[in-house]
Motif scaffolding. Structure first.
Motif, PDB file in Angstrom:
ATOM      1  N   SER A  49      -4.422  79.719   4.399  1.00 44.78           N
ATOM      2  CA  SER A  49      -4.573  81.078   4.923  1.00 44.78           C
ATOM      3  C   SER A  49      -6.042  81.485   5.040  1.00 44.78           C
ATOM      4  CB  SER A  49      -3.857  82.078   4.005  1.00 44.78           C
ATOM      5  OG  SER A  49      -2.479  81.808   3.921  1.00 44.78           O
ATOM      6  N   GLY A  64       1.504  77.938   6.405  1.00 47.79           N
ATOM      7  CA  GLY A  64       1.825  79.148   5.639  1.00 47.79           C
ATOM      8  C   GLY A  64       3.300  79.486   5.702  1.00 47.79           C
ATOM      9  N   SER A  97      -2.713  86.609  -2.539  1.00 46.79           N
ATOM     10  CA  SER A  97      -3.591  86.460  -1.383  1.00 46.79           C
ATOM     11  C   SER A  97      -4.754  87.446  -1.398  1.00 46.79           C
ATOM     12  CB  SER A  97      -2.814  86.633  -0.072  1.00 46.79           C
ATOM     13  OG  SER A  97      -2.402  87.977   0.101  1.00 46.79           O
TER      14      SER A  97
END
Length: 453
Positions: free
Chosen positions: A327, A127, A168
């Motif tokens: 993630s 990430g 996200s």
């Protein structure tokens, strides 16, 4: 918060109904081709642009041999992992997390924490690296358009972080299927563009002189070879296959193998073409990122500027998808602890904590990307320590423990051999990565405007 280790018999479907991480993030609705998209995004990334550099330490023959061997071994490893997952599903214990699979099959509580520690290191590292490299892509484009501009690398990292915070918020791993299909197309796109650019550079009047010789010193030759081997091993790394298989609609048996075939078809097309064309043109002068070789600091670009610009844009866009995929394990852990499975995925009770926690996670990754532009050296250590045990050792151990092949069989000993060889490769890769970290230490500067190569 660290998740609790599993109870002796926690793997029945009924217990999963109360698990928000499973119900929300690892939602099981996908088809085999969706798993193929996720796998391809997890493996086929901009790291493939380092393959000509890896060949530089091996030469043509050993380079081809190493690339092919890693491809065969990782496909075999992931195939065994999917077989173990299928076996557990048929026994009524469908696993959706790597850590639970390892703890259940090996019967060890510490294995649960070992896997989650390694996974966290890999996923957070990827990430941070994705945000850092995406910021560098933006800076490259900005420098071409405005050579004397005032914006620094950390400004672009902040921009990428904002975008990552927004995307996200996609709630489930399955909801990334369209993004990851786009990622698959992007990886093919920039690979073809790089190959075309290399052919153009190699046939132009400004073609660089080609030298494929290795180091004259035997010790330097050996060290470079092991560094190249560890680079290729890390490029094939994954570490989240059980979580990807978790996104498949039940029954998942057999579907993952089809996804693997799709993924490795893309790997064959992109890895070999990039490695061969880049090493053919630049030989032992190949940079650790072949785009840098095509855009030398001195003199004109060796390929049309628009081709390189589109390549950089494609890489930038795919890095966003890669950051999202890696993630998901962190989000699943957060959701398991913070969400109420009895309320809707988009209820205020679950939506607000999701937005806050995922935003904080991405801001943390962005902060470390800006603070540590030499993170590539650190992630080299993380890759050697992390990908080797999860992708080259544990799958063989889990298979032998689950299926219990007799010690007289070929498959038992091939699994043992792979475990031994790649344990050694992991140790050597760690040593070479730490050595590079020490050698580059004088270049390190917090919040620097330059990425240490």
């Amino acid at each position: 918060m660290m998740p609790e280790p599993p109870n002796p018999a926690p793997f029945l479907e009924t217990s999963r109904d109360e698990d928000a991480g499973a119900v929300f993030v690892l939602q099981s609705k996908g088809q085999w081709w969706h798993a193929g998209f996720h796998l391809t995004t997890a493996i086929v990334g901009p790291t493939l642009l380092t393959l000509p550099y890896a060949f530089r330490g091996l030469g043509w023959g050993p380079g081809f041999l190493c690339l092919t061997t890693m491809g065969v071994v990782t496909f075999y490893s992931y195939y065994l992992m999917s077989k173990v997952l299928d076996h557990c599903e048929k026994a009524g214990r469908r696993h959706i997390r790597f850590r639970e699979l390892a703890a259940d099959v090996l019967g060890s509580g510490w294995m649960f924490y070992f896997v989650i520690f390694i996974q966290t290191a890999i996923n957070t590292g990827v990430g941070i690296g994705a945000i850092l490299l995406a910021g560098e892509c933006l800076k490259i484009m900005y420098s071409e358009l405005s050579p004397n501009g005032s914006l620094k690398l950390y400004h672009f990292i902040a921009m990428v972080t904002v975008v990552m915070i927004v995307i996200s918020q996609l709630p489930t791993f399955h909801s990334l299927r369209h993004i990851n299909f786009g990622s698959l197309l992007l990886s093919l796109g920039y690979s073809f563009l790089v190959v075309g650019a290399c052919i153009y550079a190699g046939t132009s009047k400004n073609a660089p002189a080609r030298d494929y010789s290795l180091e004259s010193s035997n010790s330097a030759k050996l060290f470079n070879a092991f560094t190249s081997i560890s680079i290729i091993a890390a490029i094939f790394g994954n570490g989240i296959l059980p979580e990807i298989q978790a996104t498949l609609a039940p029954p998942a048996t057999g579907k993952m193998v089809k996804g693997l075939v799709m993924c490795y078809t893309v790997i064959f097309i992109t890895f070999y073409s990039t490695a061969v064309s880049g090493y053919w043109v630049f030989g032992n002068k190949a940079s650790s990122n072949i785009i840098q070789s095509l855009m030398p600091d001195e003199g004109p670009s060796l390929a049309p500027t628009w081709v390189l610009a589109v390549t950089v844009i494609f890489v930038l866009l795919q890095l966003l998808a890669i950051g999202l995929v890696y993630s998901q394990v962190a989000y699943e852990i957060m959701e398991k602890k913070s969400a109420d499975v009895n309320q809707g995925m988009f209820s205020k009770r679950n939506l607000i904590p999701r937005i806050i926690l995922r935003s904080l996670y991405m801001m943390l990754c962005g902060f470390f990307a800006a603070m540590l532009p030499f993170f590539g050296d650190i992630s080299g250590v993380v890759g050697a320590v992390g990908f080797i045990p999860l992708d080259f050792i544990l799958p063989m151990l889990l298979y032998n423990k689950t299926y219990k092949p007799p010690k007289s069989t070929f498959i038992y000993w091939i699994n043992i051999s792979i475990m031994i060889v790649f344990t050694g490769a992991g140790l050597l890769g760690t040593f070479s990565s730490v050595r590079k970290l020490v050698l580059d230490a004088s270049k390190f500067k917090l919040f620097s405007d330059d990425v240490v190569d």
